[in-house]
Design a protein around this motif. Sequence first.
Motif, PDB file in Angstrom:
ATOM      1  N   GLN A 192      16.627  -1.946  -4.763  1.00 30.78           N
ATOM      2  CA  GLN A 192      16.503  -0.861  -5.742  1.00 30.78           C
ATOM      3  C   GLN A 192      17.540  -1.015  -6.845  1.00 30.78           C
ATOM      4  OE1 GLN A 192      16.805   2.598  -3.193  1.00 30.78           O
ATOM      5  NE2 GLN A 192      14.660   3.021  -3.608  1.00 30.78           N
TER       6      GLN A 192
ATOM      7  N   LYS B  33       2.646  -1.881 -14.349  1.00 32.00           N
ATOM      8  CA  LYS B  33       1.841  -2.305 -13.202  1.00 32.00           C
ATOM      9  C   LYS B  33       2.743  -2.953 -12.138  1.00 32.00           C
ATOM     10  CE  LYS B  33      -2.484  -4.647 -12.420  1.00 32.00           C
ATOM     11  NZ  LYS B  33      -3.330  -5.722 -12.894  1.00 32.00           N
TER      12      LYS B  33
ATOM     13  N   GLY C  37       5.047  -0.349 -10.663  1.00 33.90           N
ATOM     14  CA  GLY C  37       4.285   0.451  -9.696  1.00 33.90           C
ATOM     15  C   GLY C  37       4.152  -0.279  -8.370  1.00 33.90           C
ATOM     16  N   LYS C  38       3.916  -1.609  -8.491  1.00 35.71           N
ATOM     17  CA  LYS C  38       3.769  -2.433  -7.288  1.00 35.71           C
ATOM     18  C   LYS C  38       5.075  -2.414  -6.478  1.00 35.71           C
ATOM     19  CE  LYS C  38       2.795  -7.196  -7.154  1.00 35.71           C
ATOM     20  NZ  LYS C  38       2.098  -8.348  -7.702  1.00 35.71           N
TER      21      LYS C  38
ATOM     22  N   VAL D 121       7.611  -0.154  -6.699  1.00 29.26           N
ATOM     23  CA  VAL D 121       7.937   1.195  -6.195  1.00 29.26           C
ATOM     24  C   VAL D 121       7.033   1.544  -4.999  1.00 29.26           C
ATOM     25  CG1 VAL D 121       8.001   3.656  -6.785  1.00 29.26           C
ATOM     26  CG2 VAL D 121       8.921   1.974  -8.379  1.00 29.26           C
ATOM     27  N   SER D 122       5.784   1.101  -5.082  1.00 28.90           N
ATOM     28  CA  SER D 122       4.876   1.408  -3.967  1.00 28.90           C
ATOM     29  C   SER D 122       5.370   0.755  -2.671  1.00 28.90           C
ATOM     30  CB  SER D 122       3.452   0.977  -4.276  1.00 28.90           C
ATOM     31  OG  SER D 122       3.368  -0.433  -4.254  1.00 28.90           O
ATOM     32  N   THR D 123       5.997  -0.426  -2.802  1.00 25.85           N
ATOM     33  CA  THR D 123       6.504  -1.061  -1.568  1.00 25.85           C
ATOM     34  C   THR D 123       7.743  -0.331  -1.049  1.00 25.85           C
ATOM     35  OG1 THR D 123       7.849  -2.634  -2.790  1.00 25.85           O
ATOM     36  CG2 THR D 123       5.652  -3.367  -2.109  1.00 25.85           C
ATOM     37  N   TRP D 124       8.448   0.362  -1.939  1.00 22.38           N
ATOM     38  CA  TRP D 124       9.595   1.166  -1.473  1.00 22.38           C
ATOM     39  C   TRP D 124       9.107   2.307  -0.583  1.00 22.38           C
ATOM     40  CZ3 TRP D 124      12.588   1.797  -6.755  1.00 22.38           C
ATOM     41  CH2 TRP D 124      13.123   0.553  -7.098  1.00 22.38           C
ATOM     42  N   VAL D 125       7.907   2.769  -0.874  1.00 22.22           N
ATOM     43  CA  VAL D 125       7.322   3.826  -0.042  1.00 22.22           C
ATOM     44  C   VAL D 125       6.640   3.176   1.166  1.00 22.22           C
ATOM     45  CG1 VAL D 125       5.697   5.764  -0.023  1.00 22.22           C
ATOM     46  CG2 VAL D 125       6.988   5.233  -2.102  1.00 22.22           C
ATOM     47  N   MET D 126       5.933   2.086   0.875  1.00 22.91           N
ATOM     48  CA  MET D 126       5.172   1.416   1.938  1.00 22.91           C
ATOM     49  C   MET D 126       6.075   0.769   2.990  1.00 22.91           C
ATOM     50  SD  MET D 126       2.060   1.847   1.947  1.00 22.91           S
ATOM     51  CE  MET D 126       1.595   0.610   3.152  1.00 22.91           C
TER      52      MET D 126
END
Lengths: 214, 388
Positions: free
Chosen positions: B99, B119, B122-123, B125-130
């Motif tokens: 991060q 894009k 987003g990819k 950040v989405s892995t930070w959640v995933m």
Amino acid sequence: MFFKKTKSTIRDIDEFLDTVDQGILVFKEGVKSYLNEDDESFQKNLENLYKLEAKADKKVLRVQNEFFEHSLIPQYSADVVKLLDSLDDIIDTAKENLYQYDVEIPFIPKKLKDDFLKLLDVSCSAAEAAIPAVRSFFNNPSGVKDNEHRVYFYEKETDGLAADLKRKIFKETKHLKLSQKIHLRYFTLHIEQISDKAEYSARILSALAIKTKD
Amino acid sequence: MILFFLSSGLFLGWSLGANDAANVFGSAVGTKMVSFRKAAIIASIFVILGAVIQGAGATHTLGKLGAVTALGGSFTVALAAAVTVYWMTKFKIPVSTSQAIVGAIIGWNFFVGSPTDIKVLGKIVSTWVMGPILGAIFAILLFYVQHLFFRVVKIHLLKQDAYIRFSLLLVGAFGSFSLGANNIANVMGVFVLAAPDSYLDFGLFKLNGVQQLFLLGGVAIAIGIFTYSKRVMDTVGNGLMQLSSKSAIITVLANSMVLFVFSSTSLSNFFVSIGLPPIPLVPVSSSQVIVGAILGLGLLKGGYNINYKMLGSIAAGWVATPFIAGILSFIALFFISNVFLIPVSSKSVVKKQQPKVIKIDSSQIKNIIVPKDTSDTLLKNKKLLNQN
């Protein structure tokens, strides 16, 4: 490397448990031979118990060293060592008690012989039940419960029998002097102690079984 | 000079080694199942191997977010991330290197006016959640597998202990490999453009320029592990929830699996070959994944032994890290380019201020009139000074 150390410690634990188990049997035989006034057998059992107690001490010390030196099951090692120590206490107490018979030569009236034998059997059963419970903790912790409840059961039985016997000593043996009665009560307590020690081991075992449960 | 610029990346690598190795071996060392020395040696070897062999995938994605085009920029971005990680660790705030570097790169994008690829962002950040969610899912699945295994196979407690020790080393090695493969992008990703063109021949194998850079980053991580991770390892694992040695294997394996999934090019290609969408190869925070895995186990056991206060502080750290790193990067870039006059991007060639030369035509000289009274005033002043 990992497994070599492990195998020798497992062997030592098994031998220690065998020694304690044998010690309880020898104690039982020793008291029986005293009650039956078989002095030769009594002395033989006493000598045997001395040897077994010394062996158990040596084994438990070795196991403790192995646990701390190689930090085996580090999260529970202190509890396991405490458990093994409590088992060692059973054989220590048995030896000490049988030795008291040899030194103090208590007078046990024939009328009370069966009561003493029964108390001895039940008290030693509690200790005998503790051994498989501990074995099962090492091999299959979920099976501890199946064995440890026997320890609690026999301990409770022992308490009841001991109370009855003490009552009998003081109420029904009017021909005995008070000093003799007190002496007999003292030896009742000696036998009772074995199951108390077994119960203490079972309590440690219960806590350990909960701790190791994932 | 290149080595000087790389120093901030190496500092970041050191911070990563000091902190993130604890995610892999922390619970094993903390529970005294594995000695620190053994853990440090294994972690160092496998981090370097992971970085050199499989580090390219995640680096590529990070490059798409913001291709830092000048060494000065790379230096500043890595420095901002490293300082953020170092200070947050110093104040015991859980921090993610991934991060921090992403925040710092976005700071660079803002400073040089380069658009951030939403894009790609987003990819990431989405892995930070995933990442944590996947960590929790893997941990729960592994828990059931382990539970079933020990129910079917009765093993002596001491033998179990020996197997767990051995497994912790194996899983730790895998985790270290995955950490190196996935997180080397954080450390050296911004320096890829400065990688040498030459090959380094070791006889049995050759390393290309980027791999040489990753080797250097891997060594920095290894130094971080040896010099500073012991303290972190001793305390990790018991902070969020008390872990047993069996749970330690599960969390470390779940963490390793998630890191591996997000860094394996071969696995991503395999997904594509069977008609599935490719896996985003993104640097994932191992700290976040391990927290997810521990939480997964904690929730499975009823959630009563989770330290929710600690969880809140971890979540706050997750939100704060990219912002702090981004702001720090922006400010540092301003100073580096305006005070030290070091170019931070290929666009920003800093012009030195030249003295202004006014060309005067000789014909104009005649027309210059020196006002008479000025010279008179000067003479008067001179006289006054002499009198005094």
